[in-house]
Design a protein around this motif. Structure first.
Motif, PDB file in Angstrom:
ATOM      1  N   GLY A  12     -22.063 -21.557 -17.635  1.00 24.35           N
ATOM      2  CA  GLY A  12     -21.913 -20.137 -17.942  1.00 24.35           C
ATOM      3  C   GLY A  12     -22.389 -19.773 -19.329  1.00 24.35           C
ATOM      4  N   ALA A  13     -22.873 -20.768 -20.089  1.00 27.13           N
ATOM      5  CA  ALA A  13     -23.277 -20.507 -21.479  1.00 27.13           C
ATOM      6  C   ALA A  13     -24.446 -19.535 -21.558  1.00 27.13           C
ATOM      7  N   ARG A  14     -25.316 -19.529 -20.531  1.00 22.74           N
ATOM      8  CA  ARG A  14     -26.476 -18.644 -20.596  1.00 22.74           C
ATOM      9  C   ARG A  14     -26.060 -17.176 -20.676  1.00 22.74           C
ATOM     10  N   SER A  15     -24.910 -16.835 -20.155  1.00 21.78           N
ATOM     11  CA  SER A  15     -24.427 -15.455 -20.209  1.00 21.78           C
ATOM     12  C   SER A  15     -23.910 -15.079 -21.591  1.00 21.78           C
ATOM     13  N   ASN A  16     -23.817 -16.054 -22.482  1.00 21.81           N
ATOM     14  CA  ASN A  16     -23.239 -15.818 -23.811  1.00 21.81           C
ATOM     15  C   ASN A  16     -24.122 -16.429 -24.891  1.00 21.81           C
ATOM     16  N   ARG A  17     -25.428 -16.227 -24.735  1.00 23.81           N
ATOM     17  CA  ARG A  17     -26.388 -16.847 -25.645  1.00 23.81           C
ATOM     18  C   ARG A  17     -26.316 -16.271 -27.051  1.00 23.81           C
ATOM     19  N   LEU A  18     -26.779 -17.080 -27.997  1.00 22.00           N
ATOM     20  CA  LEU A  18     -26.887 -16.623 -29.375  1.00 22.00           C
ATOM     21  C   LEU A  18     -28.027 -15.621 -29.474  1.00 22.00           C
ATOM     22  N   THR A  19     -27.741 -14.459 -30.047  1.00 18.75           N
ATOM     23  CA  THR A  19     -28.774 -13.462 -30.323  1.00 18.75           C
ATOM     24  C   THR A  19     -29.273 -13.658 -31.749  1.00 18.75           C
ATOM     25  N   ILE A  20     -30.582 -13.736 -31.911  1.00 21.92           N
ATOM     26  CA  ILE A  20     -31.184 -13.912 -33.229  1.00 21.92           C
ATOM     27  C   ILE A  20     -32.079 -12.722 -33.532  1.00 21.92           C
ATOM     28  N   TYR A  21     -31.816 -12.079 -34.650  1.00 25.61           N
ATOM     29  CA  TYR A  21     -32.677 -11.014 -35.139  1.00 25.61           C
ATOM     30  C   TYR A  21     -33.556 -11.582 -36.252  1.00 25.61           C
ATOM     31  N   VAL A  22     -34.859 -11.533 -36.048  1.00 23.47           N
ATOM     32  CA  VAL A  22     -35.804 -12.002 -37.061  1.00 23.47           C
ATOM     33  C   VAL A  22     -36.283 -10.795 -37.854  1.00 23.47           C
ATOM     34  N   VAL A  23     -36.018 -10.814 -39.154  1.00 25.73           N
ATOM     35  CA  VAL A  23     -36.426  -9.707 -40.030  1.00 25.73           C
ATOM     36  C   VAL A  23     -37.520 -10.209 -40.969  1.00 25.73           C
ATOM     37  N   PRO A  24     -38.240  -9.301 -41.645  1.00 26.46           N
ATOM     38  CA  PRO A  24     -39.418  -9.725 -42.406  1.00 26.46           C
ATOM     39  C   PRO A  24     -39.153 -10.742 -43.507  1.00 26.46           C
ATOM     40  N   SER A  25     -38.048 -10.595 -44.244  1.00 26.14           N
ATOM     41  CA  SER A  25     -37.845 -11.446 -45.415  1.00 26.14           C
ATOM     42  C   SER A  25     -36.362 -11.579 -45.721  1.00 26.14           C
ATOM     43  N   ASP A  26     -36.059 -12.442 -46.702  1.00 21.70           N
ATOM     44  CA  ASP A  26     -34.672 -12.600 -47.118  1.00 21.70           C
ATOM     45  C   ASP A  26     -34.138 -11.337 -47.780  1.00 21.70           C
ATOM     46  N   THR A  27     -35.005 -10.501 -48.313  1.00 26.92           N
ATOM     47  CA  THR A  27     -34.561  -9.214 -48.866  1.00 26.92           C
ATOM     48  C   THR A  27     -33.976  -8.344 -47.765  1.00 26.92           C
ATOM     49  N   ALA A  28     -34.629  -8.322 -46.600  1.00 29.59           N
ATOM     50  CA  ALA A  28     -34.109  -7.559 -45.465  1.00 29.59           C
ATOM     51  C   ALA A  28     -32.787  -8.136 -44.984  1.00 29.59           C
ATOM     52  N   VAL A  29     -32.631  -9.447 -45.059  1.00 30.52           N
ATOM     53  CA  VAL A  29     -31.368 -10.087 -44.683  1.00 30.52           C
ATOM     54  C   VAL A  29     -30.244  -9.602 -45.591  1.00 30.52           C
ATOM     55  N   VAL A  30     -30.508  -9.564 -46.892  1.00 28.28           N
ATOM     56  CA  VAL A  30     -29.498  -9.113 -47.861  1.00 28.28           C
ATOM     57  C   VAL A  30     -29.096  -7.668 -47.561  1.00 28.28           C
ATOM     58  N   ASN A  31     -30.068  -6.815 -47.251  1.00 26.94           N
ATOM     59  CA  ASN A  31     -29.761  -5.419 -46.939  1.00 26.94           C
ATOM     60  C   ASN A  31     -28.862  -5.307 -45.709  1.00 26.94           C
ATOM     61  N   LEU A  32     -29.095  -6.153 -44.729  1.00 26.66           N
ATOM     62  CA  LEU A  32     -28.278  -6.123 -43.515  1.00 26.66           C
ATOM     63  C   LEU A  32     -26.908  -6.734 -43.749  1.00 26.66           C
ATOM     64  N   CYS A  33     -26.853  -7.740 -44.586  1.00 32.21           N
ATOM     65  CA  CYS A  33     -25.585  -8.433 -44.823  1.00 32.21           C
ATOM     66  C   CYS A  33     -24.597  -7.541 -45.560  1.00 32.21           C
ATOM     67  N   GLY A  34     -25.086  -6.775 -46.529  1.00 32.82           N
ATOM     68  CA  GLY A  34     -24.198  -5.823 -47.196  1.00 32.82           C
ATOM     69  C   GLY A  34     -23.664  -6.308 -48.525  1.00 32.82           C
ATOM     70  N   GLN A  35     -22.595  -5.659 -48.952  1.00 37.10           N
ATOM     71  CA  GLN A  35     -22.025  -5.897 -50.271  1.00 37.10           C
ATOM     72  C   GLN A  35     -21.585  -7.352 -50.427  1.00 37.10           C
ATOM     73  N   GLY A  36     -21.880  -7.937 -51.579  1.00 39.52           N
ATOM     74  CA  GLY A  36     -21.475  -9.310 -51.852  1.00 39.52           C
ATOM     75  C   GLY A  36     -22.415 -10.350 -51.287  1.00 39.52           C
ATOM     76  N   CYS A  37     -23.587  -9.941 -50.794  1.00 39.87           N
ATOM     77  CA  CYS A  37     -24.512 -10.875 -50.142  1.00 39.87           C
ATOM     78  C   CYS A  37     -25.803 -11.047 -50.925  1.00 39.87           C
ATOM     79  N   ARG A  38     -25.765 -10.937 -52.226  1.00 42.89           N
ATOM     80  CA  ARG A  38     -26.985 -10.917 -53.022  1.00 42.89           C
ATOM     81  C   ARG A  38     -27.820 -12.181 -52.836  1.00 42.89           C
ATOM     82  N   ASN A  39     -27.192 -13.324 -52.701  1.00 42.17           N
ATOM     83  CA  ASN A  39     -27.931 -14.587 -52.620  1.00 42.17           C
ATOM     84  C   ASN A  39     -27.991 -15.148 -51.204  1.00 42.17           C
ATOM     85  N   VAL A  40     -27.726 -14.324 -50.212  1.00 44.12           N
ATOM     86  CA  VAL A  40     -27.735 -14.785 -48.823  1.00 44.12           C
ATOM     87  C   VAL A  40     -29.146 -14.717 -48.261  1.00 44.12           C
ATOM     88  N   ALA A  41     -29.607 -15.812 -47.644  1.00 42.01           N
ATOM     89  CA  ALA A  41     -30.941 -15.847 -47.041  1.00 42.01           C
ATOM     90  C   ALA A  41     -30.887 -15.793 -45.516  1.00 42.01           C
TER      91      ALA A  41
END
Length: 522
Positions: free
Chosen positions: A69-98
């Protein structure tokens, strides 16, 4: 929350949405992943193949099986252009998150950059994603408690995996990105590494910690004289032994362990394993271009799926409405709007958007779930005592379940509908809860629901066992409430008193909303 942060969230979403290449957004669907990226077909296919090979290699190395049944609960991955976009999505306190990972019932989510800005050639996007995916596999497959050093050591060990152009997978590659902490910073004593006291570490100490955790995991995996010691140690941990006590029993003299680690690090070559292409499974990978409505609302979807506070939801809502209005008959776009309206507390508007999505596609699962969520919360706010009202609200979860009986989220929502109605869950509801947990054990809110139900059922030992992974969560605060609950169970607290404590813990974590969807950032 400051106006500046609210504005930055809206600007970040608008910047991501504003890309004109709607037709370039694609979905790759494989056995273990749903991947969304603004890319060409060749890159996305190769990306999905590499992830499937990594998954297969780790499962081979650690003897993991894919849950039915794992296929019904797969990991969703969003690929964004860069680590800067990751930080914007992560939000406050995520300055060094890649990159980051959000464990969630029915399908966890990971955000990863296509490239990482900066001069380093040892720290790359694969490293970040593989690290996060290792966390996902551990939570999904290891129903036990693990100390901080092994949680991070396991992730670092797998993060360095290399997939060669011919499809072979190398496991156990040296952690070059930790070279500074391993070779040039003051060494961390093994007692400090193994101590699970949540002592605060400086940034330099954190780097050393991650490097030494990788080193110890690597040595215990490949060193012949120490074969079997890691399993013995983890078994002792799950019997309730403190980390240092378990380490002395399983590893022997810790001074000797420290010396062995230093000698292992000084080797000219380290052990590893290379799995040929025919030893890893890929399976079918299906690609499809997103509809213009899906692509046009993708940035809102990514931000909502990240998890938003009420203030963040209000900041995002104007953009969600603006984008969804362009696609009134697109079920995906209207489902995104339904989620945004729901997060902002607008249940009637959420239901209207869900209705538009269902008019376009009566089997669109996200629309069914948000229709049910809205109806459920409206009933809870009205404090309805009409059984028909509650039955109608949960009927939307039943419809979603019939479309895919192995999807964990409808099962969980069906169960929480009884708690929202202040009713005793039926046998079918408790069975749904336990099945959802089998499918998505990585969701902490779902885990707490199972703990609650086991305590109601008079099974404190079972509840304690389910609690342990939360109690040992390396990212939990120093005053981890799950650890306090374990202590209460050990002290013999039973009945309504302990159930009330679990409810307080769920409420503090934002996991007690009637819909089963907390409003706080994950």
């Amino acid at each position: 929350m400051s106006p500046r942060l609210l504005a930055s969230l809206a600007i970040a979403a608008a910047a991501l949405i504003a890309r004109p290449a709607a037709a370039e957004w694609r979905e790759a669907s494989s056995d273990h992943f749903l991947i969304y990226a603004d890319s060409d077909e060749r890159w996305l296919t190769g990306f999905a193949e590499r992830l499937e090979r990594l998954d297969s290699a780790i499962r081979y190395m650690r003897g993991m099986e894919t849950v039915a049944g794992a296929r019904s609960n797969r990991l969703t991955i969003y690929v964004v252009p860069s680590d800067t976009a990751v930080v914007n999505l992560c939000g406050q306190g995520c300055r060094n998150v890649a990159g980051f990972y959000v464990p969630r019932a029915g399908g966890s989510i990971a955000y990863t950059p296509r490239r990482i800005n900066g001069p380093s050639d040892t720290f790359n996007a694969d490293l970040v994603l593989f690290h996060e995916y290792a966390h996902h596999l551990m939570l999904e497959n290891f129903a036990a408690a693990y100390p901080r050093w092994f949680v991070e050591g396991f992730a670092e060990f797998n993060a360095t995996a290399k997939i060669t152009p011919d499809g072979a997978v190398q496991i156990g590659v040296a952690a070059q990105h930790r070279a500074t902490g391993l070779l040039f910073a003051p060494a961390m004593k093994v007692e400090t590494l193994l101590d699970d006291s949540k002592a605060k570490l400086s940034p330099t100490q954190q780097d050393v910690f991650y490097g030494r955790a990788w080193l110890l995991t690597h040595m215990l995996t490949f060193s012949e004289p120490r074969q079997g010691q890691l399993s013995a140690y983890l078994k002792l941990i799950n019997q309730g032994k403190p980390s240092l006590e378990a380490a002395r029993t399983a590893f022997g003299d810790l001074k000797a362990l420290n010396k062995d680690m230093d000698a292992y690090l000084r080797q000219n070559k380290i052990m590893g394993i290379k799995l040929p292409p025919d030893r890893t499974k890929v399976g079918a990978i299906a690609l499809r271009p997103l509809s213009t409505g899906e692509a046009g609302t993708m940035a809102v979807r990514m931000r909502s799926d990240r998890g938003v506070s009420h203030d963040q939801a209000l900041a995002l809502l104007p953009e969600a409405r603006k984008r969804a209005a362009l696609f009134p008959a697109d079920p995906a776009a209207q489902a995104v709007l339904a989620e945004a309206e729901y997060d902002a507390g607008n249940d009637a508007l959420c239901e209207s958007a869900a209705d538009r999505a269902l008019a376009a596609d009566a089997k669109y699962r996200e629309a069914l779930l948000y229709k049910g969520r809205a109806r459920l919360r409206m009933a809870a706010i009205a404090k309805s005592r009409d059984a028909k009202v509650w039955k109608e609200a949960r009927s939307w979860f039943v419809k979603a379940n019939r479309l895919d009986p192995d999807a964990a989220e409808p099962l969980m929502l069906f169960y929480t509908s009884f708690l929202a109605a202040d009713e005793k869950p039926t046998t079918s509801a408790t069975n749904a809860l336990f099945r959802a947990f089998d499918l998505s054990p990585h969701d902490s809110g779902l885990r707490l629901l199972v703990v609650r139900q086991l305590l109601v059922d008079g099974d404190p030992p079972g509840a304690r066992k389910v609690l342990l992974p939360l109690a040992y969560d390396p990212h939990a605060p120093a005053d981890n409430p799950a650890m306090k609950l374990v202590g209460m169970i050990d002290a013999g607290l039973t009945g309504p008193a302990i159930v009330e404590q679990v409810d307080k813990t769920r409420k503090a974590a934002g996991e007690d909303e009637p819909s089963g969807k907390g409003g706080a950032d994950a």
